[in-house]
Write a protein that holds these residues in place. Structure first.
Motif, mmCIF file in Angstrom:
data_model
loop_
_atom_site.group_PDB
_atom_site.id
_atom_site.type_symbol
_atom_site.label_atom_id
_atom_site.label_comp_id
_atom_site.label_asym_id
_atom_site.label_seq_id
_atom_site.Cartn_x
_atom_site.Cartn_y
_atom_site.Cartn_z
ATOM 1 N N GLY A 155 0.614 -1.194 -0.119
ATOM 2 C CA GLY A 155 -0.199 -0.236 -0.028
ATOM 3 C C GLY A 155 0.886 1.174 -0.165
ATOM 4 N N ASN A 156 2.163 1.077 0.189
ATOM 5 C CA ASN A 156 3.194 2.372 -0.247
ATOM 6 C C ASN A 156 3.257 2.741 -1.648
ATOM 7 O OD1 ASN A 156 3.390 2.216 2.823
ATOM 8 N ND2 ASN A 156 4.858 0.644 2.243
ATOM 9 N N TRP A 157 3.393 3.949 -1.877
ATOM 10 C CA TRP A 157 3.723 4.513 -3.157
ATOM 11 C C TRP A 157 5.363 4.647 -3.326
ATOM 12 C CZ3 TRP A 157 0.412 5.445 -6.856
ATOM 13 C CH2 TRP A 157 -1.261 5.553 -6.227
ATOM 14 N N GLU A 158 5.525 4.106 -4.589
ATOM 15 C CA GLU A 158 6.959 4.217 -4.648
ATOM 16 C C GLU A 158 7.217 4.924 -6.142
ATOM 17 O OE1 GLU A 158 8.017 0.068 -5.657
ATOM 18 O OE2 GLU A 158 7.994 -0.616 -3.588
ATOM 19 N N ASN A 159 8.547 5.673 -6.147
ATOM 20 C CA ASN A 159 8.594 6.434 -7.507
ATOM 21 C C ASN A 159 8.869 5.341 -8.636
ATOM 22 O OD1 ASN A 159 8.771 8.893 -6.236
ATOM 23 N ND2 ASN A 159 10.833 8.703 -5.559
ATOM 24 N N ALA A 160 8.300 5.905 -9.826
ATOM 25 C CA ALA A 160 8.671 5.073 -11.013
ATOM 26 C C ALA A 160 8.757 6.020 -12.200
ATOM 27 C CB ALA A 160 7.181 4.279 -11.144
ATOM 28 N N GLU A 161 9.435 5.162 -13.398
ATOM 29 C CA GLU A 161 9.442 5.941 -14.585
ATOM 30 C C GLU A 161 9.130 5.211 -15.583
ATOM 31 O OE1 GLU A 161 13.369 8.248 -15.318
ATOM 32 O OE2 GLU A 161 13.874 7.424 -13.260
ATOM 33 N N GLY A 162 8.497 5.895 -16.688
ATOM 34 C CA GLY A 162 8.291 5.001 -17.981
ATOM 35 C C GLY A 162 6.731 5.602 -18.311
ATOM 36 N N LYS A 163 6.552 5.239 -19.772
ATOM 37 C CA LYS A 163 5.259 5.904 -20.280
ATOM 38 C C LYS A 163 4.369 4.766 -20.690
ATOM 39 C CE LYS A 163 8.416 9.157 -22.689
ATOM 40 N NZ LYS A 163 8.673 9.836 -23.955
ATOM 41 N N ILE A 164 3.120 4.987 -20.611
ATOM 42 C CA ILE A 164 1.915 4.120 -20.964
ATOM 43 C C ILE A 164 1.193 4.578 -21.919
ATOM 44 C CG2 ILE A 164 0.304 2.722 -19.885
ATOM 45 C CD1 ILE A 164 1.758 2.401 -17.492
ATOM 46 N N LEU A 165 0.495 3.781 -22.771
ATOM 47 C CA LEU A 165 -0.476 4.024 -23.594
ATOM 48 C C LEU A 165 -1.954 3.961 -22.795
ATOM 49 C CD1 LEU A 165 -1.451 5.033 -26.621
ATOM 50 C CD2 LEU A 165 -1.416 2.565 -27.136
#
Length: 689
Positions: A134-144
């Motif tokens: 339930g914790n938020w983590e930093n993330a990188e990337g692109k999604i359609l």
């Protein structure tokens, strides 16, 4: 003076491009470490050479310097590609556990969303992902993203931050060799995942503005489109001008796109160097009205540069527009400095700067077509034009336009055959009539916007604009309707495309240098081209596979063996394939010369047998259950290798999985761990037999 001396950027762009191409071979990490060492050595060697030598270091007086220079820029191409690839980021979403179940994501919209009938299509940057704790983590990337929308849904805008809960899936590879390679197209934009989000599982939490320059450009484009629609209405005339002036093609009808494609005029619909050039000529004309501006070269240059780049931003910064904007920037700056610009050097410099910013642009269709077309004009126009002498001035102008069209068409031929598999036979007629008219249409469109606030004058200009657009559309549709206007289904292998380029280059050298010896490599390339096409044809013919395609709320099964292509469609259903699915099947059948066969409820031929919803292909037994309710008395169903169920709820799917005696079960909820993917997620599934 050699071309290398007049165009030094050619020495840079060649090894730099080779480095980008090499990156696509997924080289191991130690290769990149080696390239860093090579780059450091190159810098030290260059500095030492300049310090030791009294002469300027050059390729002619120090051959070793040329070798070091080549590998230095090859290394730069490799390393910049590695840096640009989002998959190498430490917090890349592909490195997180995002494919096992539904995911809660925080994303930011990165372009202007495209509303459809039921879904809003857009792409986004991933900001953070909620983990299993339930914790938020930093993330990188692109999604359609495909966001389900209702009548009351607020359409998100560029820069908005959304929270959503959905399945995230990799972009699938195309099923057929005739399909557009959408996964590669998106990979060039660093997009490797997609998500279909229900309307109740996404919401806007922050109406941020994103990049202020892009946001300003998008607002300008929206205002421009609003004025054009108000003045011209919502017909084909508006749609064509919106595409030409603003790069907005969402309102173009399928028939109009087909007409422009078949007539060889798609370059007019796609904002390109032609449109930027028309804007540039208009700006030069405006400044020519003020004699005092001739001495104020830098004020003129700054105004022209700002106008050209504003147009580039409004139209979406496509590769062809960027190429034209960068090259014109060199020309404008060169004129302000009082220097003559070499077109080959400008072309190579434009390519280098664009690829330095985004190396994956090299693999975009627009980039390849734009640079190939201009390179073809620079190299082939003069030999083609001088081949025929035309005495009359007006006829000579027409021949000049024809020679330019032939040069561009020859240079782009390998790309058009590889990507689109078609060739417009009457492209010369189209370009002679439509290209000059398109410039007038663009000027009329600009006048329509400029005078829209003046009642009588604005109405008059709009009337002229509508008729000009109608005439242009009418010419295009007339050419497209001519017999044999489009030669289609001539797709070629990528290696065959390179060989075709070799044929064109060899013939060009023969024409330019007037050396018959250049014909020998051309003939060798022709033989290799024919051999490669024959090999691919045999490979496609020998391919055997079974596949499922999701079409609406059901999945249809297809089987290909040799020249036979079977579609399993029972007669006792009201199902009619969608245009999207039927057109894909038809295109694949035509490209590969297959015989299409409908497999009904009762069918027996060779090694294919069907009865009801049971099928057997060779020794593989299949149950395709497209009803929402489960079969009765499932315990009496015979053993099958594959069972497929579309429709129904979770408990229906669970019961189906527990009671159907099958080695592999596919259904809407995908709890079967053998495949670890549901049909709703997969949408398409293919297995070679």
């Amino acid at each position: 003076m050699s071309i290398w001396s007049r165009a030094p950027f050619l020495r840079i762009i060649i090894p730099f491009t080779v480095g980008i191409l090499l990156y696509n071979f997924n080289l191991p990490l130690n290769v990149f470490n080696l390239n860093i060492i090579i780059l450091i050595f190159a810098l030290i060697f260059t500095a030492f050479s300049i310090f030791q030598s009294k002469k300027l270091v050059s390729f002619s007086n120090m051959p070793l310097f040329g070798v070091v220079f080549f590998f230095a820029f090859l290394s730069i191409g490799l390393l910049i590609s590695q840096k640009h690839d989002i998959r190498n980021a430490p917090d890349y979403i592909g490195k997180k556990d995002i494919q096992n179940g539904s995911q809660k994501l925080l994303v930011q919209i990165m372009n202007e969303p495209e509303p459809g009938n039921t879904y809003i299509k857009t792409s986004c940057h991933v900001l953070s992902v909620q983990n299993q704790n339930g914790n938020w983590e930093n993330a990188e990337g692109k999604i359609l993203l495909y966001l389900e929308a209702t009548d009351s849904t607020q359409i998100p805008e560029y820069g908005n931050t959304l929270v959503l809960n959905s399945y995230v899936q990799p972009i699938q590879k195309p099923l057929f060799n005739s399909d557009f390679k959408y996964n590669e197209y998106l990979a060039n934009k660093n997009i490797y995942y997609q998500s279909f989000v229900r309307s109740t599982y996404w919401s806007i939490i922050d109406e941020g503005q994103g990049n202020p320059i892009i946001n300003f450009s998008l607002k300008l484009r929206r205002n421009l489109l609003s004025i054009l629609k108000e003045e011209l209405g919502a017909g084909d005339e508006y749609a064509v001008l919106a595409a030409m002036l603003a790069g907005y093609r969402a309102d173009l009808s399928a028939d109009m796109l087909k007409a422009y494609s078949g007539a060889g005029a798609m370059h007019i619909m796609s904002v390109s160097g032609l449109h930027v050039g028309v804007i540039y000529v208009l700006l030069i004309f405006i400044f020519g009205l003020f004699p005092g501006m001739k001495k104020k070269l830098w004020i003129k240059a700054i105004f022209i540069l700002l106008s050209i780049w504003l147009f580039a931003f409004i139209t979406g910064l496509s590769a062809s527009v960027l190429r034209a904007a960068v090259m014109l920037s060199f020309i404008v700056i060169g004129e302000a400095l009082g220097r003559k610009i070499n077109p080959f050097n400008s072309l190579a410099a434009a390519a280098f700067l664009l690829l330095l910013f985004n190396p994956f642009m090299l693999f975009e269709i627009g980039f390849q077509l734009s640079f190939a077309a201009l390179a073809g004009i620079l190299l082939l126009y003069n030999p083609i034009y001088k081949a025929i002498y035309v005495r009359w001035k007006f006829a000579d102008k027409i021949w000049q336009l024809m020679a330019m069209s032939i040069a561009a068409q020859l240079a782009t031929l390998p790309f058009t055959l590889y990507y689109f598999g078609q060739f417009p036979l009457y492209f010369l007629i189209t370009n002679i009539l439509v290209v000059p008219l398109s410039g007038v249409v663009i000027y009329a469109g600009i006048a329509t916007v400029a005078f829209s606030f003046i009642p009588w004058l604005g109405d008059g200009v709009s009337w002229i604009m509508i008729w000009l657009a109608r005439i242009m559309n009418g010419i295009v549709q007339a050419v497209e309707s001519l017999p044999g206007a489009l030669i289609s289904n001539i797709y070629i292998h990528p290696i065959a495309a390179l060989l075709l380029a070799g044929i064109i280059i060899a013939i060009a050298i023969m024409l330019i240098k007037k050396k018959i010896r250049a014909l020998y490599p051309a003939l060798a390339f022709v033989a290799l081209f024919a051999m490669m096409q024959n090999i691919e044809k045999r490979q496609n013919l020998n391919e055997e596979f079974f596949l499922l395609i999701k079409d609406g709320d059901r999945h249809i099964a297809l089987y290909k063996e040799g020249r036979n292509f079977y579609a399993f469609m029972p007669e006792n259903t009201t199902y009619i394939p969608s245009n999207f699915v039927s057109s894909r099947i038809s295109k694949y059948k035509e490209r590969n010369g297959l015989i299409f066969r409908i497999v009904g409820s009762k069918y027996k031929e060779n090694q294919i047998f069907t009865k009801g919803q049971f099928s057997q292909i060779k020794d593989i037994r299949i149950l395709i259950w497209n009803d929402s309710n489960n079969p009765q008395n499932m315990e009496y169903i015979p053993n099958v290798d594959l069972a497929v169920k579309s429709g129904g709820g979770y408990f229906s799917a669970q019961s189906f999985e527990e009671n159907i005696p099958a080695k592999l079960i596919l259904h809407n909820f995908g709890s079967n761990m053998t495949l670890e993917k549901s049909l709703k997620e997969l949408r398409e599934w293919k297995v070679s037999l």
